[in-house]
Scaffold this active site. Structure first.
Site, PDB file in Angstrom:
ATOM      1  N   GLU A  47     -69.462 -35.152  24.938  1.00 52.10           N
ATOM      2  CA  GLU A  47     -68.483 -36.001  25.578  1.00 52.10           C
ATOM      3  C   GLU A  47     -68.509 -35.799  27.030  1.00 52.10           C
ATOM      4  O   GLU A  47     -68.319 -36.703  27.612  1.00 52.10           O
ATOM      5  CB  GLU A  47     -67.415 -36.245  25.038  1.00 52.10           C
ATOM      6  CG  GLU A  47     -67.342 -36.512  23.361  1.00 52.10           C
ATOM      7  CD  GLU A  47     -67.818 -38.132  23.312  1.00 52.10           C
ATOM      8  OE1 GLU A  47     -67.185 -39.064  24.047  1.00 52.10           O
ATOM      9  OE2 GLU A  47     -68.672 -38.375  22.426  1.00 52.10           O
ATOM     10  N   SER A  84     -57.250 -77.810  23.969  1.00 51.51           N
ATOM     11  CA  SER A  84     -56.252 -79.036  23.317  1.00 51.51           C
ATOM     12  C   SER A  84     -55.179 -78.576  21.941  1.00 51.51           C
ATOM     13  O   SER A  84     -54.458 -79.440  21.862  1.00 51.51           O
ATOM     14  CB  SER A  84     -57.190 -80.019  22.619  1.00 51.51           C
ATOM     15  OG  SER A  84     -57.983 -80.756  23.783  1.00 51.51           O
TER      16      SER A  84
END
Length: 730
Positions: free
Chosen positions: A138, A405
């Site tokens: 990492e 809508s």
């Protein structure tokens, strides 16, 4: 006799004084300017001694311009840093204070959240090979950089350019922790900027080992587990301090893509990833090939967990609700009974995945979100994205998207409150509101129509005309207030364009608001927490006991009118693919400009669901509307949800329980990746209604019964034949 010449003495004296003052001001200003000029000339002459020529002149010019740009950049960075540092306000370690076990609505354990302190371990107590495996994979320069590894970032960019794809990431452990602590997984430039500043803040306020410990305790590790300690228990049945090198490599490989490499789902992929981690250890000079060869030859094995599939998006949202409710409780080790129905949850996930797998590529839609609420407010299912392992960002509760809508219901409901009816006439024609000229889908106008037709056909000019001409004073403020009353928690932007849905909301907001209609105009009271208990069984919180009763937010007449109009949309309007067979369905589609967002929010007498499809990067779909994938997904889920249950009527509608249609409206049969037809979702067989009512009555009697003491229990016990009665010992 008065001398006529002496009469002007006083005026002359006054004028002389004024002339002297004017002269003094002029001379002072002139002298100051002259002195300043001399000083500036002396300064210029002095600095001429340092005038450079040739290459040195170019160098100093560049340095000077660099200082100017640097100053401007510093001001800009400060402006960008302020929002990031606001994230650190308050007790940002609050997550550590909770350890929560979650149950579904039936009392089955479904997952955990929070940090269980007794399972976590300080970095110094972790196996050395586990820490090295994490760092090698990492962030190899973790103990050398100050939050951002510029060398590692440059190396990752170089490798990605060579491979013409993303093969390496440049984020450090500190950056990933900043994201886990304060931010979301939403892929935006704003989030990356905040992440960088927060990484610097963490490095300045915490030691390296504390940053590493927090990262190891917070990262998602697949299988519904958070933190390396929980993952070690889940996958290997071991304490994190006891894992071997092979197991450490497998755990370290989960940080990149926990869903792809989770060993209980794909053990070969997990072992392949663990082998890459072992290679990283050797390449990073943290271990030798001889030290890792044993782990290569004898890869780790895991406990058989079967089909463990936690509703992680729901649990993340429920955990936030627990922290909000239980923040003042003395006890933070809790058991929480939620409202989720695991059967409904699996059906919701299957509905979303089927739609994306079947038609996602054709419509160029890669993500979706869904919320299902049982009428009464209990959240029964939540899908926050396609794959929790790939992205833990909850698009159902946190993503802000334009509703299109589907937002028009607030304007129409206000119009019904103002005395209009579904049959009230109104004109569909071009309209101007300031500099805004809304257009209809298809760029056509129908002239004089009634309101129910305008809603069913989703005509844009009508809600704008209603707001401008029929709602009275401050129509935008009224619409904002109406949305808030209906349960929308996202702040609404004050803008005339909100009448057709330009202000962003969440999927959870829209589901909450639409649930008002089948509730007869009362608040839906959406909730995911039914009870909170401690480990002694004491009920600390009960929704039905501790929350106020629902209040009316829409008059009965207006609510009936809205139901009459919304139940036409799936039959004669824009959502014909959403109509549930044999069950009256209401709802509203929503499609935003550029086809970036497609919605269908609908309801029956039993359930309300909001469905959204789109892309995380806001790119346009291939003309996907709310009447396509969202409506089809809604129907598939609702067909499942209404199997074998007592149907409830929608208030105010003449025909609340229609007969099943002969020809259901579906696009085509669902198929899997191999082209094989998928069977329709089927609910498992359950008890009939009479048996269910009897069992519920017994449960209520058990709940209300007074507990028996030890002596009473022994006295009430009936001994078996041939055995003497049992007596209590003193």
């Amino acid at each position: 006799m008065q001398d006529p010449f002496n009469q002007e003495d006083r005026p002359r004296k006054r004028s002389n004084i004024l002339l002297r003052i004017d002269s003094w001001i002029d001379s002072t200003i002139w002298n100051a300017g002259f002195s300043s000029g001399e000083i500036w000339e002396e300064i210029t002459i002095f600095f001429r001694r340092f005038r450079t020529r040739g290459a040195w002149k170019v160098f100093f010019e560049i340095v000077g311009e660099g200082m100017n740009v640097g100053t401007a950049g510093f001001v800009l960075l400060l402006a960008l840093a302020m929002p990031a540092f606001e994230e650190t306000a308050g007790n940002w370690r609050a997550r550590d204070d909770f350890a929560v076990t979650f149950l579904d609505r039936y009392g089955n354990e479904i997952g955990h959240r929070g940090i269980i302190h007794e399972d976590s371990a300080p970095v110094d107590q972790l196996p050395d090979h586990f820490v090295k495996a994490v760092l090698a994979t990492e962030d190899r320069r973790f103990f050398e950089h100050f939050g951002i590894d510029f060398l590692g970032l440059a190396r990752a960019m170089t490798e990605n350019v060579k491979a013409n794809s993303v093969v390496q990431g440049g984020s450090t452990i500190t950056q990933q922790l900043a994201k886990n602590l304060f931010l979301t997984n939403e892929r935006t430039l704003e989030r990356k900027i905040k992440e960088a500043f927060l990484a610097f803040w963490l490095e300045a306020n915490l030691p390296k080992k504390e940053i590493l410990r927090l990262y190891l305790d917070r990262a998602y590790m697949g299988g519904g587990t958070f933190g390396a300690a929980a993952a070690a228990q889940f996958y290997f049945g071991k304490n994190i301090t006891e894992v071997s090198l092979a197991e450490s490599a497998m755990l370290a490989g989960l940080f990149k893509a926990p869903a792809r490499y989770a060993p209980h789902i794909n053990l070969p992929a997990a072992r392949g990833r663990a082998n890459e981690v072992l290679s990283n250890l050797v390449q990073g000079n943290l271990m030798t090939e001889g030290q890792v060869i044993g782990a290569r030859r004898n890869p780790a094995s895991v406990i058989d967990r079967g089909d463990h599939d936690a509703p992680d998006y729901f649990l993340d949202w429920a955990f936030e609700e627990v922290k909000r409710i239980a923040g003042g409780f003395d006890q933070h080790s809790l058991i929480v009974r939620t409202t989720i129905d695991t059967g409904m949850q699996k059906a919701a996930e299957a509905s979303v995945e089927t739609s994306l797998r079947q038609d996602g590529e054709r419509y160029r839609a890669s993500q979706a979100a869904l919320v299902l609420i049982e009428n009464g407010g209990a959240v029964r299912a939540m899908v926050g994205g396609r794959d929790y392992g790939e992205s833990q960002f909850n698009r159902a509760s946190r993503a802000l998207r334009q509703p299109g809508s589907s937002f028009k219901i607030y304007t129409y409901s206000l119009a019904m409150e103002k005395g209009m009816t579904p049959d009230s006439p109104i004109t569909d024609a071009p309209i101007h509101w300031g500099n805004w000229n809304p257009k209809n889908y298809g760029l056509s106008y129908r002239g004089r129509i009634d309101i129910k037709t305008a809603l069913a056909k989703s005509i844009n000019t009508i809600p704008v005309r209603l707001a401008k001409e029929r709602l009275g004073e401050d129509p935008i403020g009224q619409i904002m207030a109406q949305a808030k009353k209906f349960g929308v928690e996202t702040p609404i932007r004050r803008d005339v364009t909100i009448t057709i849905g330009t202000s962003e909301v969440t999927v959870l907001d829209q589901a909450t608001a639409f649930a008002v209609f089948p509730a007869g105009g009362y608040q839906s009271r959406r909730h995911g927490i039914a009870q909170i208990l401690n480990y002694n069984g004491d009920v600390l919180y009960d929704f039905s006991r501790d929350e106020p009763p629902p209040t009316r937010v829409l008059s009965e007449t207006a609510g009936d009118y809205m139901n009459q109009m919304l139940t036409r949309v799936p039959y004669v309007g824009t959502a014909r693919r959403a109509a549930v067979d044999g069950v009256l369905t209401g709802g509203k589609t929503g499609t935003t400009q550029g086809f970036r967002d497609a919605w269908f929010v609908g309801f029956t007498g039993n359930f309300t669901a909001a469905v959204w499809f789109g892309n995380d990067d806001y790119t346009s779909s291939n003309r996907m509307t709310g009447g396509s994938l969202p409506a089809m997904t809604f129907k598939r889920l609702m067909d499942y949800a209404h199997q074998g249950i007592e149907l409830r009527a929608i208030p105010g509608v003449d025909n609340p329980l229609p007969t099943p249609r002969a020809a259901p409206l579906v696009a085509k049969a669902a198929v899997d990746a191999n082209g094989n037809a998928l069977a329709p979702l089927q609910r498992p067989r359950t008890l009939n209604r009479d048996t269910t009512e009897i069992l519920r009555g017994l449960l209520e009697q058990f709940d209300s019964a007074k507990p028996l003491g030890v002596t009473e229990r022994l006295a009430a016990a009936t001994p078996l034949p041939g055995l003497a009665p049992v007596t209590a010992e003193r």
